[in-house]
Design a protein around this motif. Structure first.
Motif, PDB file in Angstrom:
ATOM      1  N   SER A  23      -9.246 -45.624  -8.766  1.00 46.88           N
ATOM      2  CA  SER A  23      -9.915 -46.689  -8.012  1.00 46.88           C
ATOM      3  C   SER A  23      -8.928 -47.766  -7.592  1.00 46.88           C
ATOM      4  O   SER A  23      -7.981 -48.071  -8.301  1.00 46.88           O
ATOM      5  CB  SER A  23     -11.014 -47.311  -8.878  1.00 46.88           C
ATOM      6  OG  SER A  23     -11.518 -48.478  -8.284  1.00 46.88           O
ATOM      7  N   LYS A  25     -10.027 -50.782  -7.090  1.00 50.10           N
ATOM      8  CA  LYS A  25     -10.698 -52.021  -7.459  1.00 50.10           C
ATOM      9  C   LYS A  25     -10.134 -52.499  -8.795  1.00 50.10           C
ATOM     10  O   LYS A  25     -10.366 -51.873  -9.831  1.00 50.10           O
ATOM     11  CB  LYS A  25     -12.202 -51.791  -7.568  1.00 50.10           C
ATOM     12  CG  LYS A  25     -12.851 -51.325  -6.274  1.00 50.10           C
ATOM     13  CD  LYS A  25     -14.332 -51.036  -6.483  1.00 50.10           C
ATOM     14  CE  LYS A  25     -14.972 -50.529  -5.191  1.00 50.10           C
ATOM     15  NZ  LYS A  25     -16.413 -50.202  -5.405  1.00 50.10           N
ATOM     16  N   ASN A  27     -10.956 -54.748 -10.858  1.00 48.61           N
ATOM     17  CA  ASN A  27     -11.903 -55.129 -11.899  1.00 48.61           C
ATOM     18  C   ASN A  27     -12.822 -53.984 -12.312  1.00 48.61           C
ATOM     19  O   ASN A  27     -13.714 -54.162 -13.132  1.00 48.61           O
ATOM     20  CB  ASN A  27     -12.758 -56.316 -11.429  1.00 48.61           C
ATOM     21  CG  ASN A  27     -11.933 -57.581 -11.269  1.00 48.61           C
ATOM     22  OD1 ASN A  27     -11.049 -57.850 -12.070  1.00 48.61           O
ATOM     23  ND2 ASN A  27     -12.227 -58.339 -10.224  1.00 48.61           N
ATOM     24  N   ASP A  28     -12.607 -52.824 -11.730  1.00 48.49           N
ATOM     25  CA  ASP A  28     -13.400 -51.658 -12.073  1.00 48.49           C
ATOM     26  C   ASP A  28     -13.062 -51.216 -13.508  1.00 48.49           C
ATOM     27  O   ASP A  28     -11.881 -51.078 -13.833  1.00 48.49           O
ATOM     28  CB  ASP A  28     -13.101 -50.529 -11.094  1.00 48.49           C
ATOM     29  CG  ASP A  28     -13.904 -49.289 -11.397  1.00 48.49           C
ATOM     30  OD1 ASP A  28     -15.114 -49.294 -11.122  1.00 48.49           O
ATOM     31  OD2 ASP A  28     -13.316 -48.334 -11.923  1.00 48.49           O
ATOM     32  N   THR A  30     -13.212 -48.397 -14.946  1.00 50.09           N
ATOM     33  CA  THR A  30     -12.464 -47.142 -14.983  1.00 50.09           C
ATOM     34  C   THR A  30     -10.977 -47.384 -14.750  1.00 50.09           C
ATOM     35  O   THR A  30     -10.118 -46.833 -15.438  1.00 50.09           O
ATOM     36  CB  THR A  30     -13.000 -46.164 -13.913  1.00 50.09           C
ATOM     37  OG1 THR A  30     -14.386 -45.920 -14.156  1.00 50.09           O
ATOM     38  CG2 THR A  30     -12.241 -44.851 -13.957  1.00 50.09           C
ATOM     39  N   GLU A  31     -10.690 -48.248 -13.766  1.00 53.02           N
ATOM     40  CA  GLU A  31      -9.292 -48.603 -13.484  1.00 53.02           C
ATOM     41  C   GLU A  31      -8.666 -49.321 -14.677  1.00 53.02           C
ATOM     42  O   GLU A  31      -7.524 -49.035 -15.060  1.00 53.02           O
ATOM     43  CB  GLU A  31      -9.235 -49.484 -12.231  1.00 53.02           C
ATOM     44  CG  GLU A  31      -7.850 -50.054 -11.912  1.00 53.02           C
ATOM     45  CD  GLU A  31      -6.901 -49.000 -11.385  1.00 53.02           C
ATOM     46  OE1 GLU A  31      -5.717 -49.322 -11.240  1.00 53.02           O
ATOM     47  OE2 GLU A  31      -7.345 -47.873 -11.128  1.00 53.02           O
ATOM     48  N   LYS A  32      -9.409 -50.230 -15.279  1.00 52.37           N
ATOM     49  CA  LYS A  32      -8.895 -50.962 -16.449  1.00 52.37           C
ATOM     50  C   LYS A  32      -8.639 -50.002 -17.610  1.00 52.37           C
ATOM     51  O   LYS A  32      -7.622 -50.099 -18.306  1.00 52.37           O
ATOM     52  CB  LYS A  32      -9.879 -52.038 -16.875  1.00 52.37           C
ATOM     53  CG  LYS A  32      -9.978 -53.226 -15.930  1.00 52.37           C
ATOM     54  CD  LYS A  32     -10.969 -54.250 -16.462  1.00 52.37           C
ATOM     55  CE  LYS A  32     -11.055 -55.469 -15.565  1.00 52.37           C
ATOM     56  NZ  LYS A  32     -12.030 -56.467 -16.084  1.00 52.37           N
ATOM     57  N   ASP A 120     -18.782 -51.723 -20.551  1.00 48.90           N
ATOM     58  CA  ASP A 120     -18.903 -52.188 -19.166  1.00 48.90           C
ATOM     59  C   ASP A 120     -19.165 -51.084 -18.156  1.00 48.90           C
ATOM     60  O   ASP A 120     -19.324 -51.364 -16.968  1.00 48.90           O
ATOM     61  CB  ASP A 120     -17.624 -52.937 -18.752  1.00 48.90           C
ATOM     62  CG  ASP A 120     -17.443 -54.233 -19.528  1.00 48.90           C
ATOM     63  OD1 ASP A 120     -18.415 -54.679 -20.151  1.00 48.90           O
ATOM     64  OD2 ASP A 120     -16.329 -54.787 -19.489  1.00 48.90           O
ATOM     65  N   PHE A 121     -19.186 -49.841 -18.614  1.00 47.24           N
ATOM     66  CA  PHE A 121     -19.348 -48.734 -17.670  1.00 47.24           C
ATOM     67  C   PHE A 121     -20.811 -48.586 -17.248  1.00 47.24           C
ATOM     68  O   PHE A 121     -21.702 -48.471 -18.093  1.00 47.24           O
ATOM     69  CB  PHE A 121     -18.859 -47.419 -18.291  1.00 47.24           C
ATOM     70  CG  PHE A 121     -17.378 -47.363 -18.493  1.00 47.24           C
ATOM     71  CD1 PHE A 121     -16.548 -46.930 -17.474  1.00 47.24           C
ATOM     72  CD2 PHE A 121     -16.806 -47.754 -19.696  1.00 47.24           C
ATOM     73  CE1 PHE A 121     -15.173 -46.885 -17.648  1.00 47.24           C
ATOM     74  CE2 PHE A 121     -15.443 -47.710 -19.885  1.00 47.24           C
ATOM     75  CZ  PHE A 121     -14.615 -47.279 -18.853  1.00 47.24           C
TER      76      PHE A 121
END
Length: 220
Positions: A23, A25, A27-28, A30-32, A120-121
């Protein structure tokens, strides 16, 4: 007397892999999550680098021990020389293992960031996988804590035995008792090492599954 040595070979993390479909993004979750997991791999690079030297030193000490057993007291000077070499090797192993453990602590500090992220998911399947990853990794770190305790004890017993070889008047019974301590200590190290390896394998598998479910396919 037989001095059993169990090769101290740990299964380490999968190497950092390039991923596609990540991603854009920032703040996503998954990315984090991806960023944290790959930072953990980077933190453990020092840990990984200690493995071959540790195994080499253990093999060296086993060879030195076997050489000592073949010598008679008429060759006491050579026994002392070999025992001193084994002592130096054991001390070097201790240093390498301390370096390895410090690397694991850095990895643990980085991984703890997952605790604030795993809820957060929006995708419940990814949330479940993140929770499972977190628990497996907690088990892995605790397994290494116990491995550290047992390996430190084993090194101390090794050094005591090498020191005893330098005493001309040491009773044979005392040597036998110390060898038993060494064997028992290394058996415990072997057991704890197996636990650590098991959790590492579980983590690697679960991490790969998370990446696949998140659409982060390993680049070929």
């Amino acid at each position: 007397m037989y001095f059993k040595k169990y090769p101290f070979i740990l299964i380490v993390f999968m190497l950092t892999v390039g991923l596609i479909g990540c991603s854009d993004k920032p703040n996503d979750p998954t990315e984090k999550m991806y960023t944290i997991l790959e930072n953990v791999v980077s933190k453990e690079k020092t840990f990984e680098n200690q493995q071959d030297p540790l195994v080499a030193l253990e093999k060296k000490e086993k060879n030195l021990y076997n050489q000592i057993l073949k010598l008679g007291m008429k060759e006491y000077g050579q026994i002392v020389k070999l025992a001193d070499e084994a002592l130096a090797s054991a001390e070097k192993r201790k240093e390498l293992f301390e370096t390895e453990t410090a690397s694991l602590k850095e990895s643990e500090n980085e991984f703890r960031k997952v605790a604030d992220l795993k809820e957060d998911f929006a995708n419940p399947e990814l949330g479940q996988l993140a929770n499972e990853l977190y628990q497996i990794m907690e088990n892995r770190y605790r397994a290494h804590d116990e491995l550290y305790r047992q390996y430190t004890k084993a090194i101390n017993h090794d050094k005591e035995l090498y020191g005893m070889f330098k005493n001309k008047d040491i009773p044979l019974e005392d040597l036998k008792n110390q060898v038993k301590k060494v064997n028992d200590a290394h058996q415990k190290v072997y057991t704890e090492n197996e636990k650590f390896n098991k959790y590492t394998e579980q983590y690697n598998d679960k991490k790969l599954l998370f990446y696949k479910k998140a659409g982060l396919d390993p680049a070929k």
